[in-house]
Design an enzyme around this catalytic site. Structure first.
Site, mmCIF file in Angstrom:
data_model
loop_
_atom_site.group_PDB
_atom_site.id
_atom_site.type_symbol
_atom_site.label_atom_id
_atom_site.label_comp_id
_atom_site.label_asym_id
_atom_site.label_seq_id
_atom_site.Cartn_x
_atom_site.Cartn_y
_atom_site.Cartn_z
ATOM 1 C CG HIS A 1 -61.066 12.553 -20.140
ATOM 2 N ND1 HIS A 1 -61.313 12.991 -19.425
ATOM 3 C CD2 HIS A 1 -61.090 13.215 -21.557
ATOM 4 C CE1 HIS A 1 -61.690 14.360 -20.463
ATOM 5 N NE2 HIS A 1 -60.469 14.759 -21.432
ATOM 6 C CE LYS B 1 -64.208 20.528 -18.629
ATOM 7 N NZ LYS B 1 -64.806 18.939 -18.837
ATOM 8 C CB SER C 1 -56.777 22.554 -19.578
ATOM 9 O OG SER C 1 -56.772 22.166 -20.934
ATOM 10 C CB THR D 1 -55.255 20.394 -16.378
ATOM 11 O OG1 THR D 1 -55.474 21.790 -16.574
ATOM 12 C CG2 THR D 1 -54.440 20.838 -14.690
ATOM 13 C CB ALA D 2 -52.915 15.938 -18.711
#
Length: 280
Positions: A155, A53, A55, A111-112
């Protein structure tokens, strides 16, 4: 098979069935639970497990070695990153407050952070100051305690930030959706291209569908890794981040990924890659 994903409820919910041998024909998983900054860097350095997993923002650096699975990740609406500051007297969000300020982020390839940079380029006069990378669960305490001026959070922080005495400065997901009319591409599941990626996608999809069909079976496993989240927040987290895009990115999902990476490449924030070559 080696796999790395975060201990967050959406990931443990999605992969519970596969991790516990409940998906017929799927190989046994050797799980590494890791913060997104760790997996982003492992993948970029070509040292990561077979399945990870990461980004979406980190995808351009690894597409030659890893393929994007069309399921199992985090992408949606109303679930974007937030920029938080300490409560001020007027409680008025003002992007100018971030000019030259110290901002904590969860990963420089998240991505944030990519969304933050795209937004800040248009909205923060003169740009922000120092960027500090912290594990996401340390960011709100750092803002609260004055170690940084603002924090970029992801989150469950969406649900819990008021308890830290923090104010919402900007909802980057709302900004993205307003600007593009597309969902927010957050976390991707990738697999080494030497593997049978189509079969892996079938197993990942089956694990999501099993989780939905048997929602109580994964509760103990999720809470074990949920970093002391209360059950109600855990459920909010799952409901928000596990959705139809978790089983199939579809046209809107792929369009969101392409738009994000194309815009970022145009700004020189990520390498320019031929997405038509690498994405289905």
């Amino acid at each position: 098979m080696q796999i790395a994903f975060s201990p967050c409820p959406n990931d443990t919910f999605i992969f519970h069935a596969w991790v516990h041998g409940l998906i017929e024909g799927a190989p046994k998983l050797d799980v590494m639970y890791a913060d997104i900054d760790i997996t982003n860097n492992l993948a970029a350095n070509r040292q990561g497990p077979e399945v990870m997993k990461i980004s979406y923002a980190a995808l351009p650096w690894m597409l030659e070695d890893y393929a994007l699975l069309p399921c199992g990740g985090a992408l949606g609406r109303g679930c974007g990153p937030l920029v938080l500051t300490r409560n001020s007297r007027n409680h008025e969000p003002d992007s100018a407050q971030l000019s030259g300020r110290r901002v904590a982020v969860p990963s420089e390839r998240s991505t944030a952070y990519l969304l933050f940079r795209l937004w800040a380029a248009k909205n923060v006069p003169g740009g922000v100051g120092e960027i500090v990378v912290l594990p996401f669960h340390e960011i709100m305490p750092a803002v609260r305690d004055g170690h940084v001026d603002a924090g970029l959070v992801i989150h469950e922080a969406r649900f819990t930030y008021p308890s830290y005495g923090l104010s919402l400065q900007t909802d980057l997901g709302a900004w993205w959706e307003s600007d593009t009319s597309l969902p927010i591409p957050l976390g991707a599941i990738i697999a080494r291209r030497s593997l049978d990626v189509d079969q892996l996608a079938k197993w990942a999809r089956a694990s999501v569908e099993y989780a939905w069909a048997h929602p109580t079976q994964s509760q103990d496993y999720i809470l074990q890794h949920a970093q002391e989240m209360v059950p109600s927040v855990v459920q909010q987290h799952i409901d928000l981040y596990v959705n139809s895009f978790s089983v199939n990115l579809g046209d809107d999902g792929y369009a969101a990924v392409r738009t994000l990476l194309d815009r970022a490449a145009a700004e020189g924030l990520v390498p320019q890659v031929d997405l038509d070559k690498w994405l289905k």
